[in-house]
Every structure is written in structure tokens, then in C-alpha cells.
Write a protein that holds these residues in place. Structure first.
Motif, PDB file in Angstrom:
ATOM      1  N   ALA B 122       0.846  -1.208   0.000  1.00  0.00           N
ATOM      2  CA  ALA B 122       0.000   0.000   0.000  1.00  0.00           C
ATOM      3  C   ALA B 122       0.876   1.250   0.000  1.00  0.00           C
ATOM      4  CB  ALA B 122      -0.934  -0.023   1.205  1.00  0.00           C
ATOM      5  N   ALA B 123       1.909   1.251   0.851  1.00  0.00           N
ATOM      6  CA  ALA B 123       2.782   2.423   0.934  1.00  0.00           C
ATOM      7  C   ALA B 123       3.579   2.621  -0.355  1.00  0.00           C
ATOM      8  CB  ALA B 123       3.735   2.271   2.123  1.00  0.00           C
ATOM      9  N   THR B 125       2.850   1.767  -3.423  1.00  0.00           N
ATOM     10  CA  THR B 125       2.079   2.063  -4.638  1.00  0.00           C
ATOM     11  C   THR B 125       1.111   3.220  -4.465  1.00  0.00           C
ATOM     12  OG1 THR B 125       0.366   0.484  -3.978  1.00  0.00           O
ATOM     13  CG2 THR B 125       2.171  -0.352  -5.347  1.00  0.00           C
ATOM     14  N   GLY B 126       0.870   3.631  -3.214  1.00  0.00           N
ATOM     15  CA  GLY B 126      -0.114   4.686  -2.975  1.00  0.00           C
ATOM     16  C   GLY B 126      -1.547   4.189  -3.077  1.00  0.00           C
ATOM     17  N   ARG B 127      -1.722   2.862  -3.234  1.00  0.00           N
ATOM     18  CA  ARG B 127      -3.069   2.295  -3.252  1.00  0.00           C
ATOM     19  C   ARG B 127      -3.620   2.239  -1.829  1.00  0.00           C
ATOM     20  NH1 ARG B 127      -4.739  -1.870  -7.097  1.00  0.00           N
ATOM     21  NH2 ARG B 127      -3.460  -1.829  -8.952  1.00  0.00           N
ATOM     22  N   ARG B 298       7.220  -3.046  -7.101  1.00  0.00           N
ATOM     23  CA  ARG B 298       7.415  -1.796  -6.348  1.00  0.00           C
ATOM     24  C   ARG B 298       7.504  -2.056  -4.845  1.00  0.00           C
ATOM     25  NH1 ARG B 298       3.057   2.305  -8.823  1.00  0.00           N
ATOM     26  NH2 ARG B 298       4.066   3.747  -7.373  1.00  0.00           N
ATOM     27  N   HIS B 302      10.673  -1.418  -1.799  1.00  0.00           N
ATOM     28  CA  HIS B 302      10.338  -0.458  -0.747  1.00  0.00           C
ATOM     29  C   HIS B 302      10.758  -1.013   0.615  1.00  0.00           C
ATOM     30  CE1 HIS B 302       7.827   2.249   1.689  1.00  0.00           C
ATOM     31  NE2 HIS B 302       7.664   2.991   0.599  1.00  0.00           N
ATOM     32  N   PRO B 310      -4.937   3.438   8.313  1.00  0.00           N
ATOM     33  CA  PRO B 310      -4.819   4.329   7.158  1.00  0.00           C
ATOM     34  C   PRO B 310      -5.427   5.692   7.436  1.00  0.00           C
ATOM     35  CG  PRO B 310      -6.622   2.787   6.845  1.00  0.00           C
ATOM     36  CD  PRO B 310      -5.934   2.397   8.116  1.00  0.00           C
ATOM     37  N   ARG B 313      -9.624  10.050   3.595  1.00  0.00           N
ATOM     38  CA  ARG B 313     -10.139  11.326   3.091  1.00  0.00           C
ATOM     39  C   ARG B 313     -11.601  11.395   3.442  1.00  0.00           C
ATOM     40  NH1 ARG B 313      -8.481  11.183  -3.026  1.00  0.00           N
ATOM     41  NH2 ARG B 313      -8.940   9.029  -2.650  1.00  0.00           N
TER      42      ARG B 313
END
Lengths: 66, 314
Positions: B122-123, B125-127, B298, B302, B310, B313
Motif C-alpha cells: 500500500a505504501a 504504490t499509494g493504493r 514496487r 520499498h 490508514p 479522506r
């Protein structure tokens, strides 16, 4: 009575006797989202819980990927 | 409160069926719902080898239990996701269930076997974590089914899950996803058939099955899933359900009965024309490298990241 809650795990005291559906309402929970367990047995909504009971209010909602 | 069938003491009330059940007749009710789903949607044929996606939670263990009880040749596959204590406890539950029943549990530990974990993916890839997790699960279950010669991959998606997904797809009128939202997807492109035998049962019912069957499952919520959109949809639907029992079943099962076919034409072409072979793993994909292999590449590069809730938003 002792009431075990989850997510986060914690224990609270609630005075009895009280019916299961009233306990759920008092905790501001939705009856669809929990089971109430006394000892290792399920208890239905109209069951009367005694002041010396120990019950778990177990959430049943899962999220995330499957 | 008395059991609708035998008039003995009830242990669970199901407002959507206007019924209360004792343990014996609740278990019978649950079995009927699963058999009906399997038959109605032709999920599993005689002789099929089934691979059950086993997280260690209530739904997957209830599903595995029900399939074994019905005599299906069902093995489990559990993924170690690397989500700290949550994953460790989930693995313990899956193993204990398999040991108790002498069932076969296959395991893949993402960190040990594939060089990454969900928080790191998650970190890197920003997913959202649930997206990285779901992608990994879909890929690895498909791969294990293909390599192990399984005919069917069975998952523990229940009525609440499907109603929540349908709610989200309807809010955004994602007509392609609506057209694909069926509980049995046929085998294609080298992937096994995918089925969801619990779609006629709510989460409360699968949890009750586990309690009554003395199945020790992972009760805690995944720390990375807290507050996600899917959970919000479930909350909304349960608010409606409490006011009007049967709403979730009417919404989802009514969709399958009367609406899903109307969206079939919106599904992008399933022909093999747009597909090629992933240059890393050989899976069918629309790109040179499949999404899973891209994420893995990726994530491996990392630094491993610790588990943390998380940021959402609003």
C-alpha cells in the motif's frame, strides 16, 4: 453486568436486569450488526440478562478486501 | 422467544424471515440457504475440486465448514498478509480449523514467499490497503487454483458484502461492474470458476453459525480496513434493514433476479483479443506486466513499513 465490547476490546458495567434488545439500544448499536453471547451461548433479543451476567456484544461486520 | 419449527427455546431472531430458531433449526436453515445458492447459480458440479479462500474470519471458516459438511472436496488456501498481530491471529484460526477437521490448508506467506506484505504494498504504490490486499488475493487464489488443478475458487462473500458492493456500484452507476456482479463467474482465460455460496446469508447469520458450531474465528476487525467506504455502505444498509427487515435481501437478490441481465451489454469485451501474457508471471492481462506483478515489483523495492491505521479522506 459485565459487557465485553470489541474494536477496540473493552469491558463496561451495565446495570441489570435488562433485555438484550434494550442493551443493544442502550449501547446505540444496530441489532443487525451484533450478536450477544452469554457464556458460550447465543441469546435472542427478548432474553433477560441478570445483573451478575457476563456477556459479550460481538460485532459481525467485516470490511476490507476478500 | 420460541423456535419457529419446534417451539423450543430460540437462540436467534431473524427479523428478515420473521422467524426465531433454536440451534438445531438455525443450522438447518443456514444449510438450506447455501444449498439453494449453489443450486440456483450452478456453482459447484459433482466431482469438482474446490479451493476455499480462507482468511480465518467467520465467513470463510463458515463456508469451508458448510462445504466439507456437504461432502465437497474442498481445500483451503490462506494468505499471510503481514498485517501484524491481526494476521498472526487469523492464521492461527485457519490452522486450528483445518487441524480439527483433518482438512488440507495451503498457505502462502506474502513476506516469506513473495517478498512483500500488504502494508508495504500500500505504501509503495499509494493504493488503499484494501486495494493492494484484494489485488494480491485475487491473483494468488487464481494462480493457486490453476497450479493445483482446482475447478472452483469459493469465497465467503455474504449478503451484506454483495449488497454493499451493489449499493456502491449503483451510487456511481458503474454499469460494467453491475453487469459483472453475479455470484458465480464462469471459468475463463485459464482462471477457475469463482463462486460465492454465502450470498443468501447475512454476516450476523454466518457469525451465528460459527458460534453454534464452536468455530474459533478472527473476531477483530482488520486495522487497515477501519473506516473504509465499504463499511460505511454496510452501516447505511443496516440502518435501513433495522427499520424495514428484508431490505438487503430484496435489494441484492432482486437485482440478481430482475436487473443484472440489463447491464450485461455494458461489460467490456471478454474475448481473448485484448489479452496478452504477463511478461513476469504468465497470467492473462491487458498490459505487458499484470497489475499484481507491478505492485510486487514496487513493494519489494520499498523498505518494509509497520502496520498503522490508514488516513482517510473525508
Amino acid at each position: 453486568m459485565k459487557v465485553l465490547l470489541r474494536n477496540p476490546r473493552r469491558e463496561i458495567d451495565v446495570p441489570g436486569p435488562i433485555r438484550v434488545h434494550a442493551l443493544i439500544a442502550r449501547l446505540e448499536l444496530n441489532r443487525e450488526s451484533v450478536l450477544v453471547i452469554r457464556g458460550d451461548a447465543l441469546v435472542p433479543g427478548d432474553a433477560l440478562l441478570a445483573d451478575d451476567d457476563v456477556v459479550e456484544v460481538r460485532p459481525v461486520i467485516s470490511g476490507g478486501a476478500r | 422467544m420460541k423456535c419457529r419449527v419446534c417451539r423450543g427455546p430460540a437462540v436467534i431472531d431473524l427479523p428478515r424471515h420473521n422467524a426465531n430458531f433454536c440451534p438445531e433449526h438455525f443450522l438447518a436453515f443456514t444449510r438450506r440457504q447455501v444449498v439453494r445458492a449453489i443450486e440456483d447459480f450452478e456453482m459447484i458440479a459433482p466431482g469438482d475440486r474446490v479451493l476455499v479462500a480462507v482468511s480465518g474470519g467467520k465467513d470463510s471458516l463458515a463456508l469451508w465448514d458448510l462445504l466439507l459438511e456437504h461432502g465437497y472436496a474442498a481445500d483451503g488456501l490462506h494468505l499471510g498478509l503481514g498485517i501484524g498481530d491481526y494476521s498472526d491471529q487469523s492464521t492461527r484460526c485457519a490452522r486450528a480449523f483445518a487441524d480439527d477437521r483433518g482438512a488440507t490448508l495451503l498457505e502462502i506467506d506474502l513476506r516469506a514467499d513473495r517478498g512483500f506484505d500488504v502494508p508495504t504494498a500500500a505504501a509503495a504504490t499509494g493504493r488503499p490497503p484494501c486495494s493492494a490486499c484484494g489485488l494480491s488475493k485475487r491473483h494468488l487464489f487464481d494462480e493457486a487454483a490453476r497450479d493445483g488443478g482446482y475447478d472452483v475458487v469459493a469465497t465467503g462473500h455474504n449478503l451484506d458484502d454483495e449488497a454493499a458492493v451493489l449499493f456502491g456500484n449503483t451510487l456511481t452507476w458503474n454499469t460494467e461492474y453491475l453487469g459483472r456482479q453475479v455470484p458465480a463467474l464462469p471459468a475463463r482465460h485459464g482462471f477457475a470458476r469463482k463462486v460465492k455460496p454465502l450470498v443468501r446469508l447475512t454476516e450476523r447469520e454466518t457469525a451465528a453459525w460459527c458460534v453454534l458450531r464452536r468455530i474459533d474465528y478472527q473476531v477483530e476487525e482488520c486495522p487497515l480496513a477501519a473506516g473504509n467506504r465499504h463499511l460505511g455502505y454496510k452501516e447505511v444498509l443496516n440502518t435501513l434493514e433495522a427499520r424495514s427487515p428484508g431490505t438487503k435481501a430484496a435489494f441484492y437478490l432482486g437485482f440478481l433476479d430482475r436487473a443484472v441481465a440489463r447491464f450485461r451489454s455494458d461489460i467490456a469485451s471478454d474475448s481473448d483479443g485484448g489479452l496478452q501474457t504477463c511478461n513476469r508471471c504468465g497470467s492473462a492481462t491487458t498490459n505487458e506486466t499484470c497489475a499484481f506483478c507491478s505492485v510486487v515489483e514496487r513493494a519489494r523495492a520499498h523498505q518494509p513499513v509497520p502496520v498503522s491505521a490508514p488516513r482517510r479522506r473525508r
